[in-house]
Every structure is written in structure tokens, then in C-alpha cells.
Scaffold this motif. Sequence first.
Motif, PDB file in Angstrom:
ATOM      1  N   ARG A  72      -2.072 -21.238  -3.841  1.00 41.37           N
ATOM      2  CA  ARG A  72      -3.389 -20.743  -3.437  1.00 41.37           C
ATOM      3  C   ARG A  72      -3.196 -19.798  -2.259  1.00 41.37           C
ATOM      4  NH1 ARG A  72      -7.825 -22.588  -5.479  1.00 41.37           N
ATOM      5  NH2 ARG A  72      -9.032 -21.761  -3.756  1.00 41.37           N
ATOM      6  N   LEU A  73      -3.796 -18.647  -2.347  1.00 36.13           N
ATOM      7  CA  LEU A  73      -3.646 -17.656  -1.281  1.00 36.13           C
ATOM      8  C   LEU A  73      -4.972 -17.539  -0.532  1.00 36.13           C
ATOM      9  CD1 LEU A  73      -1.798 -14.951  -3.355  1.00 36.13           C
ATOM     10  CD2 LEU A  73      -0.776 -16.513  -1.712  1.00 36.13           C
ATOM     11  N   HIS A  74      -4.947 -17.872   0.723  1.00 40.92           N
ATOM     12  CA  HIS A  74      -6.172 -17.779   1.509  1.00 40.92           C
ATOM     13  C   HIS A  74      -6.244 -16.483   2.295  1.00 40.92           C
ATOM     14  CE1 HIS A  74      -7.200 -21.851   0.463  1.00 40.92           C
ATOM     15  NE2 HIS A  74      -5.948 -22.180   0.718  1.00 40.92           N
ATOM     16  N   SER A  75      -5.075 -15.907   2.527  1.00 42.81           N
ATOM     17  CA  SER A  75      -5.047 -14.674   3.315  1.00 42.81           C
ATOM     18  C   SER A  75      -3.727 -13.974   3.033  1.00 42.81           C
ATOM     19  CB  SER A  75      -5.145 -15.007   4.802  1.00 42.81           C
ATOM     20  OG  SER A  75      -3.932 -15.594   5.224  1.00 42.81           O
ATOM     21  N   PRO A  76      -3.597 -12.721   3.470  1.00 38.32           N
ATOM     22  CA  PRO A  76      -2.322 -12.025   3.292  1.00 38.32           C
ATOM     23  C   PRO A  76      -1.148 -12.793   3.905  1.00 38.32           C
ATOM     24  CG  PRO A  76      -4.015 -10.472   3.907  1.00 38.32           C
ATOM     25  CD  PRO A  76      -4.635 -11.830   3.982  1.00 38.32           C
ATOM     26  N   LYS A  77      -1.430 -13.565   4.937  1.00 33.30           N
ATOM     27  CA  LYS A  77      -0.376 -14.370   5.553  1.00 33.30           C
ATOM     28  C   LYS A  77       0.283 -15.286   4.527  1.00 33.30           C
ATOM     29  CE  LYS A  77      -0.646 -15.477  10.422  1.00 33.30           C
ATOM     30  NZ  LYS A  77      -1.510 -16.100  11.416  1.00 33.30           N
ATOM     31  N   ASP A  78      -0.571 -15.952   3.712  1.00 30.88           N
ATOM     32  CA  ASP A  78      -0.049 -16.830   2.667  1.00 30.88           C
ATOM     33  C   ASP A  78       0.795 -16.040   1.687  1.00 30.88           C
ATOM     34  OD1 ASP A  78      -1.340 -18.896   3.809  1.00 30.88           O
ATOM     35  OD2 ASP A  78      -2.991 -18.974   2.359  1.00 30.88           O
ATOM     36  N   ALA A  79       0.289 -14.838   1.329  1.00 29.99           N
ATOM     37  CA  ALA A  79       1.006 -14.012   0.359  1.00 29.99           C
ATOM     38  C   ALA A  79       2.387 -13.662   0.901  1.00 29.99           C
ATOM     39  CB  ALA A  79       0.207 -12.752   0.051  1.00 29.99           C
ATOM     40  N   ILE A  80       2.444 -13.283   2.177  1.00 33.13           N
ATOM     41  CA  ILE A  80       3.723 -12.927   2.792  1.00 33.13           C
ATOM     42  C   ILE A  80       4.659 -14.129   2.779  1.00 33.13           C
ATOM     43  CG2 ILE A  80       4.810 -12.256   4.972  1.00 33.13           C
ATOM     44  CD1 ILE A  80       2.167 -10.607   5.469  1.00 33.13           C
ATOM     45  N   LYS A  81       4.090 -15.282   3.049  1.00 31.00           N
ATOM     46  CA  LYS A  81       4.883 -16.513   3.053  1.00 31.00           C
ATOM     47  C   LYS A  81       5.538 -16.751   1.694  1.00 31.00           C
ATOM     48  CE  LYS A  81       3.040 -20.587   3.571  1.00 31.00           C
ATOM     49  NZ  LYS A  81       1.786 -21.253   3.964  1.00 31.00           N
ATOM     50  N   HIS A  82       4.842 -16.361   0.641  1.00 31.93           N
ATOM     51  CA  HIS A  82       5.391 -16.553  -0.696  1.00 31.93           C
ATOM     52  C   HIS A  82       6.204 -15.360  -1.168  1.00 31.93           C
ATOM     53  CE1 HIS A  82       2.305 -19.784  -0.914  1.00 31.93           C
ATOM     54  NE2 HIS A  82       3.297 -20.379  -1.532  1.00 31.93           N
ATOM     55  N   GLY A  83       6.537 -14.487  -0.251  1.00 28.00           N
ATOM     56  CA  GLY A  83       7.433 -13.383  -0.595  1.00 28.00           C
ATOM     57  C   GLY A  83       6.737 -12.194  -1.245  1.00 28.00           C
ATOM     58  N   ILE A  84       5.430 -12.093  -1.062  1.00 27.17           N
ATOM     59  CA  ILE A  84       4.708 -10.954  -1.635  1.00 27.17           C
ATOM     60  C   ILE A  84       4.425  -9.938  -0.530  1.00 27.17           C
ATOM     61  CG2 ILE A  84       2.615 -10.220  -2.848  1.00 27.17           C
ATOM     62  CD1 ILE A  84       2.427 -13.156  -3.869  1.00 27.17           C
ATOM     63  N   GLY A  85       4.873  -8.719  -0.734  1.00 29.35           N
ATOM     64  CA  GLY A  85       4.625  -7.681   0.258  1.00 29.35           C
ATOM     65  C   GLY A  85       3.825  -6.549  -0.370  1.00 29.35           C
ATOM     66  N   MET A  86       3.029  -5.862   0.458  1.00 26.93           N
ATOM     67  CA  MET A  86       2.196  -4.808  -0.117  1.00 26.93           C
ATOM     68  C   MET A  86       2.292  -3.541   0.729  1.00 26.93           C
ATOM     69  SD  MET A  86      -1.581  -5.067  -1.567  1.00 26.93           S
ATOM     70  CE  MET A  86      -2.607  -3.669  -1.930  1.00 26.93           C
ATOM     71  N   VAL A  87       2.383  -2.416   0.037  1.00 25.48           N
ATOM     72  CA  VAL A  87       2.330  -1.126   0.717  1.00 25.48           C
ATOM     73  C   VAL A  87       1.024  -0.460   0.303  1.00 25.48           C
ATOM     74  CG1 VAL A  87       3.393   1.135   0.971  1.00 25.48           C
ATOM     75  CG2 VAL A  87       4.826  -0.896   0.757  1.00 25.48           C
ATOM     76  N   HIS A  88       0.132  -0.351   1.274  1.00 24.52           N
ATOM     77  CA  HIS A  88      -1.174   0.212   0.957  1.00 24.52           C
ATOM     78  C   HIS A  88      -1.075   1.717   0.818  1.00 24.52           C
ATOM     79  CE1 HIS A  88      -3.371  -3.518   1.681  1.00 24.52           C
ATOM     80  NE2 HIS A  88      -2.469  -3.737   2.606  1.00 24.52           N
ATOM     81  N   GLN A  89      -2.086   2.267   0.162  1.00 27.32           N
ATOM     82  CA  GLN A  89      -2.132   3.714  -0.029  1.00 27.32           C
ATOM     83  C   GLN A  89      -2.217   4.416   1.320  1.00 27.32           C
ATOM     84  OE1 GLN A  89      -5.304   4.789  -2.582  1.00 27.32           O
ATOM     85  NE2 GLN A  89      -4.519   6.830  -2.935  1.00 27.32           N
ATOM     86  N   HIS A  90      -3.045   3.865   2.196  1.00 33.70           N
ATOM     87  CA  HIS A  90      -3.133   4.401   3.552  1.00 33.70           C
ATOM     88  C   HIS A  90      -2.298   3.488   4.435  1.00 33.70           C
ATOM     89  CE1 HIS A  90      -6.308   7.030   2.204  1.00 33.70           C
ATOM     90  NE2 HIS A  90      -6.733   5.994   1.512  1.00 33.70           N
ATOM     91  N   PHE A  91      -1.327   4.073   5.096  1.00 31.96           N
ATOM     92  CA  PHE A  91      -0.359   3.252   5.792  1.00 31.96           C
ATOM     93  C   PHE A  91      -0.993   2.525   6.962  1.00 31.96           C
ATOM     94  CE2 PHE A  91       2.547   6.885   4.424  1.00 31.96           C
ATOM     95  CZ  PHE A  91       2.657   6.341   3.161  1.00 31.96           C
ATOM     96  N   MET A  92      -0.471   1.337   7.213  1.00 30.58           N
ATOM     97  CA  MET A  92      -0.960   0.522   8.318  1.00 30.58           C
ATOM     98  C   MET A  92       0.088   0.565   9.421  1.00 30.58           C
ATOM     99  SD  MET A  92      -3.694  -1.065   6.920  1.00 30.58           S
ATOM    100  CE  MET A  92      -4.364  -0.637   5.340  1.00 30.58           C
ATOM    101  N   LEU A  93       0.300   1.752   9.947  1.00 32.03           N
ATOM    102  CA  LEU A  93       1.323   1.892  10.983  1.00 32.03           C
ATOM    103  C   LEU A  93       0.664   2.370  12.267  1.00 32.03           C
ATOM    104  CD1 LEU A  93       4.063   3.730   8.898  1.00 32.03           C
ATOM    105  CD2 LEU A  93       4.034   1.328   9.557  1.00 32.03           C
ATOM    106  N   ILE A  94       1.316   2.074  13.386  1.00 27.35           N
ATOM    107  CA  ILE A  94       0.801   2.539  14.670  1.00 27.35           C
ATOM    108  C   ILE A  94       1.617   3.764  15.071  1.00 27.35           C
ATOM    109  CG2 ILE A  94       0.370   1.894  17.060  1.00 27.35           C
ATOM    110  CD1 ILE A  94       0.373  -1.049  15.989  1.00 27.35           C
ATOM    111  N   PRO A  95       0.992   4.931  15.047  1.00 21.86           N
ATOM    112  CA  PRO A  95       1.740   6.188  15.167  1.00 21.86           C
ATOM    113  C   PRO A  95       2.550   6.307  16.453  1.00 21.86           C
ATOM    114  CG  PRO A  95      -0.561   6.598  14.609  1.00 21.86           C
ATOM    115  CD  PRO A  95      -0.445   5.154  14.902  1.00 21.86           C
ATOM    116  N   VAL A  96       2.049   5.777  17.562  1.00 22.51           N
ATOM    117  CA  VAL A  96       2.748   6.003  18.834  1.00 22.51           C
ATOM    118  C   VAL A  96       3.912   5.036  19.020  1.00 22.51           C
ATOM    119  CG1 VAL A  96       0.749   6.990  19.997  1.00 22.51           C
ATOM    120  CG2 VAL A  96       1.128   4.522  20.072  1.00 22.51           C
TER     121      VAL A  96
END
Lengths: 509, 430
Positions: A72-96
Motif C-alpha cells: 500500500r502506498l500512502h505517499s511518494p515516501k512509501d514508493a521510494i521505500k519500495h524502490g520506485i523512483g520517478m522523474v517528472h516532466q518538470h524537474f524538481m531541482l533547486i537551481p542554485v
Amino acid sequence: MVDEAPVLELRGITKRFPGVVANDHVDFDLRRGEVHALLGENGAGKSTLVNVLYGLYHPDEGSILVKGEPIRLHSPKDAIKHGIGMVHQHFMLIPVMTVAENIVLATEPTQGGVLLDYRAANKRVAELSSSFNFAIDPGARVESISVGQQQRVEILKALYRHADILILDEPTAVLTPQEARELFAILKTLTSQGMSVIFITHKLNEVLELADRITVLRRGNRIDTVDRQGATEQGLARMMVGRDVLLRVDKGAPSVAEPLLSIDDLHVIDERGLEAVRGVSFEVRSGEIVGLAGVDGNGQSELIDAISGLQRVSSGTVKLGGRDVTGVNPSSILDLGLGHIPEDRQLRGLVLEFSLAENLALHDFDKPPDSRWGWLFPRQLVRRARDLLKRYDVRGGGPQTRAAALSGGNQQKVVLAREIGRGPSVLIAAQPTRGLDVGAIEFVHRQLVEARDNGKAVLLVSLELDEILSLSDRVLVVYEGRIVAEHGPDVGEEQLGIEMTGGGREVAA
Amino acid sequence: MTELSGEPPDLTGETPEAPEPTPEGTVPSVAARLAFYQRAGGVITPLLTALVAFLIGGLVVYATTGKNPVSTYKAIFKGSGLSWLSPVSVHWHTFYPNAVKWTGWNTGNLTALNLQQTLIVVTPLILTGLAVAFAFRCGLFNIGGNGQYTVGAITAVQFGVWFSGLPGPLHVIIAMAAATLAGAAWAGIAGLLKATTGAHEVITTIMLNWIALWIGSYLVGFNGPMQDKREISAPVTKSIAPSAHLHVFWGNPLLQGLHIGFFIALGALVVYWILLNRTTLGYEVRAVGFNAEAARYGGISVARNYFLAMAISGAFAGLAGAIDLLGWEFNLDLISVQTVQIGFIGIAVALLGRNSAIGIFFSALLFGALLNGTSSRNLDPSIFKPELAGNLTRIIQGLVVLFVGADLLILYLWQARKKVRLLQRKAEQA
């Protein structure tokens, strides 16, 4: 290399939103070491499905199994815990922040539990990067590296968190052809090391190049899952749309006449005070489509805005049908025969809260027959809208419907109806098919070709090389605010790709 | 759909995929219900907002006085004079004189008197509500209704004192026109600053409120240029000439009967609607308010509309000031200049009225009734404490502003209800 036990299985996933079923009992399985493409039009339910998988949405029905275990996945945290990673179309990076800082964010190695251990972070990122041949400098600032590299940082972020299932949401939308090729090579390396990849796209050629298997979604339903072997573009398109689709644009030879749009040595300063357009000169003649190819942010938007009077020209001239319109206000330029399909239909092209009738009047509400002496005639607006909506086959609403209630494709048809319906002599189409599905793209392309055949001068600005190549009679390449090359319609995609990234400056026209 | 769904934000930045609803099954009924709710939401949400505000106001009454809030609200209702309208049978003879006997517009009747006072307060509230609402439709938040009202009131007094030889209607029109223009110019300053430099209208209108207040204090205060020199003990202007008085059509002019300014306010509501929906100016204002970038792309000058929308807003507020002065105040004293609140209550009126003409009428009526119903004149100290009286109105006003976010809350609850149902269905299946 592809072994048979699924690392991930979705069974009967159903997700409802108010009024819609975004996923209707969708089954999906991912094998170890494969690239599994998720193909579908906009609104087919691809993003919903992967958001369920990444723990962002909770399915109303159905189950998720990772390596045979129901989870059961309650949040992305759970997904990461189960080895699932996602690359979004718009990057979630901090430019500086640096590459390494971005990658270790939220799981930083520390010294004594308090201080960030930069050296350890850099070292681990460097190791990870080199083990997959990523060629990324962990110490570089994210804002200083290319979009393709930023995407690799996103992938590294997932790998750093021990992901073995990687979801990529429309990863090539922001890349040049070369960068896309590099990405594909990286993905092949990853799968050869046992990673599994879910690849979301609506581009058929990519699917056939990269994927091992392809699942097609349509209107929230899984239509079929097929192997790449034996799949064809035509067949996949039919599955996506539910009918036969014309993939190639059908058009005759251009009958070119006098120039209707002439740009001469145009310079434009953008909002940040930088020179975004640096001495651009070209002509678009009656009866031709000129494609302007380039990576996003190379001065295309400023060029279009300068032509349509929305941005101040610092020097040079713009001529519309032989008449100098440099520095003339936008509404006069529109009245002098410019049609402008803007880059972003929701931000610019439409007032979403307005009715379709009001939207269709956006350029003409202040003159007869729409109004007289400042007095508006709503019935006239509705009358014209009824006619235009019929002619441009807009579905999903009538003149009184709010624009926001229409689908993207129909919204774009409303914009086309307004811009082409006014009978302009010059038509600028900026990203006219962005975010549209195959059927709507076909419609927009047909309209552009028809406009050309009616003797209009069409300037097509697009980030999609396919689109540029299939529509244009001439292709201009823009790089860093300059036109760096001009080609006939049969130029190769590779060649354009090189020039778009600055590789062709020596041969600049 | 996304905003309403109450789901986690879509991190991809894409609009979530929304396939067409399937024709069969339970889905369309949910959709239909939601659509119905959304249509009804235009009325339901403000009603709920007001209801919740009154409930909490009732708790305050109970906590501070220990009295029954219902009797408190009854007393306010009675004090507002709105009960004049409710027992229609009692007034049957008003409309059908032959039925029993003609008593006319009975000004001796306390209820009628109260209603007149309520409507006198409703009049400027409608106009200051419009002042906020019109700017709102252009995407601007006009906090400066109070200052614009003050400027209008000062101008009206001055013009009412001048030109005393003019015939009545002409004098009234001149004074009102001057005050309206003054209000427009005052708000126009904020509009101009927004249009040219981008200065935020919230900041500039608040500043202009204070400037209006202190200029007004100087003009009206002791030895100020407008102070009546015969009044050595009070900082107050001369009274306006009788020719500038608004005609009282209901009640006794000496007992502050209802003046025709009420109809001017009703007319302003119509003007507001027509201006927005039937003129090219209104089209531009709405386009800029909904999506300034699309308006600009469409050839509309955004800066020009910012200026015009603010000026028109200020015109409504300036007119409010004029009508109060010419209708019942007749002169302006220092204390009223410094304590006027009408412009601020206008914000609550516009918010609760959802910026629509009809909504503003009803919410102005509500606040007018509250203000007048709680005025100490109407109070029975055995029902609630005089100290609480006026403040209760303020509390409710504050709560209304607070609960305007209720849309979100209600939609969230709606979503939650749906989820609970799904869980129930699942439980039944299991």
C-alpha cells in the motif's frame, strides 16, 4: 536479459475523479530489465496511473504488487521505500544548489548527525554517476548545466535512493534529438544492469525505438499490451485514437507569392534586460509555411512578441504586408492582418472564465458589429460564435460554455477559429499542437496547411522537429537569438539538432 | 476539476488527465450532483458563510453575557425594522387602502422608523460594496473605499455649502457629481500608480485612506479652512444649504426619514451590472481581471483598465460619501471623519455578495440591518449589554471575511463525504 517474473504488477487499478474515471480496472506489469512504454493520448490516464504507482493518488480499487508482495502506498515516501523512483516532466531541482546537494537532499550524509558532509556526498554521487557512465560533475550548479544533464541528475536522484523501478514522465519533451539519443543509451545501460523502466510518452517513434513492450491506454482503459516486435506506428496510433489516423501531413507544393512578413535586423531586449533577439532577418511569403526550429528559450518567444507588438523592439523593423508596424500597438497589428496562435493557450490564448462567445470576440469586441460606441452586443457575439464553433468543429460546448470546461484540443480549436477566422494575411503559430492528442494534432496541421494554400504567410514556431519537418516549406534554425541556418523542407533531423544546439554556427547563413 | 477534487497537487505540473465520463454507471450521477452543487454554490456558499458567522456570533453573545443568543438576534431583527416587511397582513391596508383603512407610510410606527434608518445605512453600504466589487472584477483589491468615501463626503459638504442660491435638484446633482469625481480621482491615484509603476493597490489605497483621514481632519478640525467659525466648541463644518438636501420620500424629514439616495444606490447596482456585462469597458475589465496576460495578448491595454477600474470604484465610494452628507448628515465633524468604517464594511459586503449586483444588495441589507439593529438606540439592556452591541456587528463582519474561504472548506467536506461513502461501499462488499 528480460526475465519473466514481474517486478511490479498493477491489478485492476481504478481511479475516479469527480465526473470521470481516469483509470478503469487497468492491469499493468513490469518485468525486470525491460523498458515498458505507457502510450496514450492526453487524458488517456497515463499520468494518473503512474501517480497511483508513485503514491501521489490512492486508487479507489485494485492492488499494487512489488516483486509479488502486495503493498500500500500512502505517499511518494512509501514508493521510494519500495524502490520506485520517478522523474517528472518538470524537474524538481533547486537551481542554485550543486548536483550533489540536489541528489542527497533529504537524505544527506552528515558528520556527527548535524553538519552536512559535503565531501562524502560528492564522493558518493561521483561513484554513482561513473558507474552508469553519466559524466556529470557533482560540484556543478544545477542552473549551469544543460537540460539533458539536469534530467540525468533527476535519474541519479532516484538511483541514489536505491530505486530499481524508474518512471519517466514524457522525458523527451524537453530534449533535443541528440539529448534524447543519449537518454536512450543511458536507459539501455540501466536496464542491462537489471533496472526496470516505465516510459510515458505519446510519441510513436520513440516507443518503437526504445521499448521492449508497449501498453496502450485510451480513455482510462487499457487497450492492449504488445511487444515491440511486430508493432507499427500505424497500428499503435489506431489503438491510441480508436480510429485510423493520418500521421503524415498531406500537402501539395507551395505556390509562393510576395512576402507578407518581413523582419529586418531585429533586436529585442527581454524582461531580464538581456538581448534575446540579436539581429534577426527573414521573410515569410504568401503561400508558404516557414518553420522556426530551435530549443526552447533561444529567443523564439521574444521574436513572436516583438512581431505582434507585445514586446518593445529595440532596433530593426517588422513589416506586415509591406507596411512598417514596428512599435505599433498590439491591437492595431492584429487589425492589420496578423493572426497569432499563442504558445500557451491557457495562459494567453483564452480567458478560461469567459464563455466561448466572449473568447472568440477577444480581438473584435471593440468594433462593429460586436459593439458600437462602447456598447456591447452579446447576441452578436453568440451568433458569430455559433458559426465559428460549427466551422471549426469545436465539441463539448456551445457559445455560452466557459472555455475552461473544454478539453485541450477543443480549446485550441477555439483559438484557431478566432485567429484564422478573422482572415489574417500572416499567421504565427507558436507550438500549435503542444499537449494535444493525435486526433487534434491532425486537425491543427490540416488547418495550417489550408491557411497556406489560401495564400497566407505562415510562421510556424515549434520545439517538435517532427512538426517542423512535416509542415514547413522552409526551415530556419534559431540559436541564441540568431538565425543560424536555413534549409529546404527535406533537411535531416540530425542536421537540425546539431544546429539547434550551436553546432552549426560556422555554416550560419 | 482539479482544484475541486481535493486531491494532492499534481507534481508533474500537467493538468491531470480527465477522460470523458462514461455514459453508464454511477459516475454521471456524481458528476450531475457536483454540477448542481456548483451552480447552487453561488447562493449556498454565501448563505452558509453568513450562517456560520451568526452561529459563532451567537456563541460570543452567550459566552460574554450568558443570555440566549436567539433572543439577542430577535432583538437585533426587531431593531433593524425588517419586521415591518414580514407581517404583510398588518400592512395590507397600506397597499389596499379600502380593505380596512389607509394609514399611509406610518412614520409614527417605530418599526417603520427603524426600517428607514436601516435603509439609510444600507444605501452607502451598497455603494462602498460596489467600490470594492468593481475593482475586484479587474483583479484589483480596493481597500481604499474608506478614504474615497471621506473625500467624497468632504467634497459634497463643500459643494453643498457653496452654490446655496441654486435650485434644489441642480444643486444636488452638482454636489453629487463633484463628490463622485473626487472619489474617482482619489482612487485613480492608486490606479495610476499601479498602471505606471506596478505599485500594489493594496498598499497605495491603505496609504490614501490615511492621507484622506488626515487631510479631512485638518480641513474640518479646529481652525481648519472648512470648520464653521461660529462653532467655537466643536470641530464641525457648516451645514449644507437646504437646496442640497436629498428629498425624503418616506418618513418625517425632521426624524431622519428615508431619502431618495436609496434609489440612487439601487440605480448604481443596475449601472454596475450594465457596465460590466453590456459595455466594451466591462468586457475589458473582466478580461483583465480574469487573465491579464490573455487580455494584453488580445490587444487590450491592461494599464488603462487598471486605472479606469480604480477610478470607477472610487466614483462609487465617493458617491456614497455624498449621499450620506446630502441625505442625512448635512455637515461633517471631526469625529465622523476619523471613525468612519463604511468603506471597510464595504469589503465584507462585496465578499459576501460575491461581487454580483444582486448579492451586494442582499449583503448590504444584512450588514445595514446588523448595524442599525445593534445601535444603542434600539437596545434593551436586559437582552444584551450595550458594550457588546456595536461590537457584535464587527465580530460578524470579521467572521464573514474570514469565512469567505468557506468555498474551499465546503468543497473539502463534500469530497470527504464522497470518500466516506466509497469506504462504506467497500465495507459492504467485503
